[in-house]
Scaffold this motif. Structure first.
Motif, PDB file in Angstrom:
ATOM      1  N   UNK A 197      -7.972   8.200 -12.493  1.00  0.00           N
ATOM      2  CA  UNK A 197      -6.851   7.436 -13.075  1.00  0.00           C
ATOM      3  C   UNK A 197      -6.352   6.377 -12.099  1.00  0.00           C
ATOM      4  N   UNK A 198      -6.270   6.772 -10.831  1.00  0.00           N
ATOM      5  CA  UNK A 198      -5.797   5.814  -9.823  1.00  0.00           C
ATOM      6  C   UNK A 198      -6.769   4.638  -9.688  1.00  0.00           C
ATOM      7  N   UNK A 199      -8.057   4.953  -9.639  1.00  0.00           N
ATOM      8  CA  UNK A 199      -9.067   3.896  -9.534  1.00  0.00           C
ATOM      9  C   UNK A 199      -8.964   2.961 -10.742  1.00  0.00           C
ATOM     10  N   UNK A 200      -8.826   3.569 -11.915  1.00  0.00           N
ATOM     11  CA  UNK A 200      -8.731   2.790 -13.161  1.00  0.00           C
ATOM     12  C   UNK A 200      -7.518   1.880 -13.143  1.00  0.00           C
ATOM     13  N   UNK A 201      -6.401   2.441 -12.687  1.00  0.00           N
ATOM     14  CA  UNK A 201      -5.153   1.656 -12.670  1.00  0.00           C
ATOM     15  C   UNK A 201      -5.303   0.423 -11.771  1.00  0.00           C
ATOM     16  N   UNK A 202      -5.845   0.661 -10.568  1.00  0.00           N
ATOM     17  CA  UNK A 202      -6.035  -0.451  -9.628  1.00  0.00           C
ATOM     18  C   UNK A 202      -6.973  -1.499 -10.208  1.00  0.00           C
ATOM     19  N   UNK A 259       0.831  -1.212   0.000  1.00  0.00           N
ATOM     20  CA  UNK A 259       0.000   0.000   0.000  1.00  0.00           C
ATOM     21  C   UNK A 259       0.861   1.257   0.000  1.00  0.00           C
ATOM     22  N   UNK A 260       1.832   1.226   0.884  1.00  0.00           N
ATOM     23  CA  UNK A 260       2.720   2.379   1.026  1.00  0.00           C
ATOM     24  C   UNK A 260       3.457   2.664  -0.278  1.00  0.00           C
ATOM     25  N   UNK A 261       3.942   1.571  -0.898  1.00  0.00           N
ATOM     26  CA  UNK A 261       4.671   1.728  -2.159  1.00  0.00           C
ATOM     27  C   UNK A 261       3.772   2.316  -3.240  1.00  0.00           C
ATOM     28  N   UNK A 262       2.557   1.836  -3.304  1.00  0.00           N
ATOM     29  CA  UNK A 262       1.646   2.336  -4.350  1.00  0.00           C
ATOM     30  C   UNK A 262       1.322   3.810  -4.121  1.00  0.00           C
ATOM     31  N   UNK A 263       1.070   4.156  -2.852  1.00  0.00           N
ATOM     32  CA  UNK A 263       0.753   5.547  -2.539  1.00  0.00           C
ATOM     33  C   UNK A 263       1.926   6.458  -2.911  1.00  0.00           C
ATOM     34  N   UNK A 264       3.142   5.929  -2.760  1.00  0.00           N
ATOM     35  CA  UNK A 264       4.325   6.732  -3.110  1.00  0.00           C
ATOM     36  C   UNK A 264       4.595   6.761  -4.606  1.00  0.00           C
ATOM     37  N   UNK A 265       3.780   6.029  -5.388  1.00  0.00           N
ATOM     38  CA  UNK A 265       3.913   6.152  -6.845  1.00  0.00           C
ATOM     39  C   UNK A 265       4.344   4.905  -7.583  1.00  0.00           C
ATOM     40  N   UNK A 266       4.639   3.823  -6.883  1.00  0.00           N
ATOM     41  CA  UNK A 266       5.002   2.592  -7.585  1.00  0.00           C
ATOM     42  C   UNK A 266       3.782   2.062  -8.345  1.00  0.00           C
ATOM     43  N   UNK A 267       3.958   1.641  -9.610  1.00  0.00           N
ATOM     44  CA  UNK A 267       2.790   1.171 -10.365  1.00  0.00           C
ATOM     45  C   UNK A 267       2.166  -0.073  -9.720  1.00  0.00           C
ATOM     46  N   UNK A 268       0.853  -0.151  -9.798  1.00  0.00           N
ATOM     47  CA  UNK A 268       0.126  -1.280  -9.196  1.00  0.00           C
ATOM     48  C   UNK A 268       0.656  -2.607  -9.720  1.00  0.00           C
ATOM     49  N   UNK A 269       0.976  -2.639 -11.030  1.00  0.00           N
ATOM     50  CA  UNK A 269       1.396  -3.901 -11.641  1.00  0.00           C
ATOM     51  C   UNK A 269       2.732  -4.417 -11.101  1.00  0.00           C
TER      52      UNK A 269
END
Ligand code: BES
Ligand code: ZN
Length: 621
Positions: free
Chosen positions: A528-533, A492-502
């Motif tokens: 965009x964030x919702x879409x990416x997830x 979670x932390x990584x994604x919030x900091x900008x790491x791509x979900x994939x």
């Protein structure tokens, strides 16, 4: 009539004056004299039921259950009446020991219905009541073929807990009163009937089914389902009922049931009810599960395909001890049913899947508890374990407090005395109170006598009175953590900091990890964030109802319209109240959303059971 009200009043004054039993500590004595149940008109101190002989006919055209309930009763000296609860029942005639008698239906009281008052002599043995239900009987949901999985035949199921049994059977509808029952039920011959009793496993050409419940149960455990159902045996005393198109999937999902039974019996002693089967209902079932004896009723939303939601079955199985065997004496003591069951459920899951797994369940449960306490406020009376539901519908009080605060108290006791001693205590508690009912005060008394003794330090360390009679969470509440969730927090932390979900590490995550992930995503996200997830993790298409419901709530809050068709579909079909509440609540928080909610509800309402309708009606007023 006036006379016996005075007699009754003086009786209860005398009853209240009785000396409470002495306790082993010097604390204020607890009120150990039982009051009559505030959610029932019955006066068990005058006359109470012992056994029911039920003859019913189910008419799908008229949406009516009709028949005869014959009660064996036990009277006290000088008894001049017996009172039953009814709610919307049409009473045709009454006989006492074979002779017709007068009866009266009292005034309607909100939530409680009307008392059925029958004059009797102290020698009375049997009361026979001929009656019919109304199409809107609150316990009963009549489904048309379109609302079932196979879409071929109609379906009916009842949900009696907490105080709805009285809408389909004239009964003394208090959990404090136990009785055994026999039943004969006639249904259309293309359907099968099942009850909370020994059950048939196949249809017969007459459509007449007989049932026996030889163990004394409380009225909230009376249950009936009628539909086109098949049975699959899973183990020596376990199996599953479902519609044809669901039976294979259901049998696969519950394959572990025999093992679960072994785990449960190993913990707290032999299963006392003969068989344990699960009936998977159509999606409008308003709860996750209901612990009807011998036949748990379950929502199809737990058929996830990967056995990830079987802890719900562990919960309902655990009720065979906590709830069905040892029963809360009133709905104010509901934590004794639900808190113990959550504790037992997690012990079963720990036995089956390991501590890591059970820890995830505890953490998720604690998150819900914290949210509830924040929502209600830590001084809110409803955050006490012992509730005061006078004048209220006990169904409305079903929240996380009884479940999760109850669990926290039991965990606190376990931590303080050690698991071995606690398990011996719990086993003993089930054995000594088997087929009896218990109040919070009586439980505390028993706890002091059997577990704490004169150990004042231990008593203070736990502080059970604070847990039971005071609001909020006591300072000695245990902390729960899950090592498996640590990995989720990192992702979670990584994604919030900008790491791509994939590129997040999510391999081998169970639905519990996914649920923790979705619950801890930021409240506010860009489209965009919702879409990416969603593109990466396919939340909108999730087959796991818990994950999907959490995601759809986020979708509403973030106006993620791509998920709206899925949201519509979910609300249209799923009637499980625990999912409906947060979704409608999220929708109703904006003007535009409320409009949309009302639009969906206008057509979806017909698919919900009355207990869900009542809640959502109130929310969208
Ligand atoms: N006995 C309850 C359902 C209930 C409680 C119905 C109070 C009416 C009034 C059942 O055992 C239950 O707790 N179901 C939960 C399952 C869960 C906690 C695993 C549910 O339906 O969500
Ligand atoms: Zn429960």
């Amino acid at each position: 009539m006036k006379f016996h009200y005075i007699a009754l009043l003086s009786f209860s004054i005398i009853a209240c004056k009785q000396e409470p039993k002495k306790q082993t500590t010097e604390k204020e004595p607890l009120p150990l004299v039982r009051q009559d149940d505030m959610h029932s008109f019955a006066k068990p101190n005058k006359a109470k039921v012992k056994h029911l002989d039920l003859h019913l006919e189910v008419d799908f055209e008229k949406k009516q259950i009709s028949g005869l309930a014959t009660w064996d009763i036990e009277t006290k000296e000088n008894t001049d009446e017996i009172i039953f609860d009814t709610n919307g029942l049409l009473i045709d005639s009454v006989k006492v020991d074979g002779s017709s008698v007068q009866f009266s239906l009292g005034h309607e009281k909100k939530y409680l219905g009307r008392p059925l008052d029958i004059d009797i002599k102290p020698t009375a043995k049997k009361v026979s009541i001929w009656y019919r239900t109304i199409p809107q009987a609150e316990a009963v949901q009549w489904l048309n073929p379109q609302q079932t999985a196979d879409k071929k035949y109609p379906f009916l199921f009842t949900q009696s807990e907490a105080i709805l049994a009285r809408s389909w059977i004239p009964c003394q509808d208090s959990p404090a009163i136990r009785f055994t029952y026999n039943a004969t039920v006639r249904v259309p011959n293309y359907l099968i009937a099942l009850m909370s009793a020994t059950n048939p496993t196949a249809k017969n050409s007459k459509g007449v089914y007989t049932f026996k419940q030889e163990k004394p149960i409380s009225s909230y455990l009376m249950a009936l389902a009628v539909g086109d159902l098949e049975y699959k045996q899973l183990g020596p005393n376990t199996g599953v009922y479902a519609e044809h198109s669901m039976i294979k999937k259901c049998a696969a999902e519950f394959e572990g049931l025999p093992k679960m039974m072994i785990a449960a019996e190993k913990l707290y002693g032999p299963y006392q009810w003969g068989r344990y089967d699960v009936l998977v209902l159509p999606p409008s079932f308003p709860f996750g599960g209901m612990e009807n004896p011998e036949l748990t009723f379950a929502t199809p939303t737990i058929i996830a395909g990967d056995r990830s939601l079987v802890s719900l079955v562990a919960h309902e199985l655990a009720h065979s001890w906590s709830g069905n065997l040892v029963t809360n004496a009133s709905w104010n003591d509901m934590w004794l049913n639900e808190g113990f069951t959550v504790y037992f459920e997690r012990r079963i899951m720990e036995e089956m899947e390991g501590k890591d797994y059970a820890d995830m369940l505890s953490v998720l449960g604690f998150q819900e508890l914290q949210a509830t306490i924040t929502d209600l406020g830590p001084t809110n009376e409803d955050t006490k374990l012992k509730l005061n539901l006078r004048g209220r519908n006990p169904d409305d009080a079903v929240g996380d407090i009884a479940y999760e605060k109850g669990f926290c108290l039991l965990k606190t006791i376990e931590n303080a005395v050690g698991r071995q001693r606690f398990d011996a205590f719990v086993t003993n508690y089930f054995n000594t109170h088997a087929f009896k009912t218990i109040t919070s005060e009586e439980f505390i008394d028993y706890y002091y006598k059997e577990l704490i003794g004169n150990d004042k330090t231990l008593a203070e360390k736990i502080g059970i009175e604070k847990w039971v009679f005071e609001p909020g969470l006591p300072a000695n509440c245990p902390k729960f953590n899950s090592t498996r969730f640590d990995a989720v927090d990192t992702a979670l932390e990584q994604w919030i900091k900008g790491k791509p979900a994939s590129s997040l590490t999510t391999k081998n995550w169970s639905s519990h990890e996914w649920l923790h992930f979705v619950r801890h995503l930021p409240d506010s996200m860009t489209p965009e964030q919702m879409k990416e997830l969603d593109k990466t993790f396919k939340f909108t298409e999730s087959g796991n109802s818990e994950v999907l419901a959490a995601w759809l709530t986020l979708a509403i809050n973030n106006h993620y319209v791509d998920a709206y068709p899925s949201l519509n579909n979910f609300l249209e079909h799923v009637g499980r109240r625990r999912f409906l509440i947060p979704l409608y609540k999220a929708l109703a928080s904006t003007e535009e959303g409320k409009k949309m909610a009302k639009g969906i509800y206008a057509s979806a309402r017909a698919n919900y059971h009355s207990v869900a309708q009542v809640t959502i009606d109130e929310m969208l007023k």
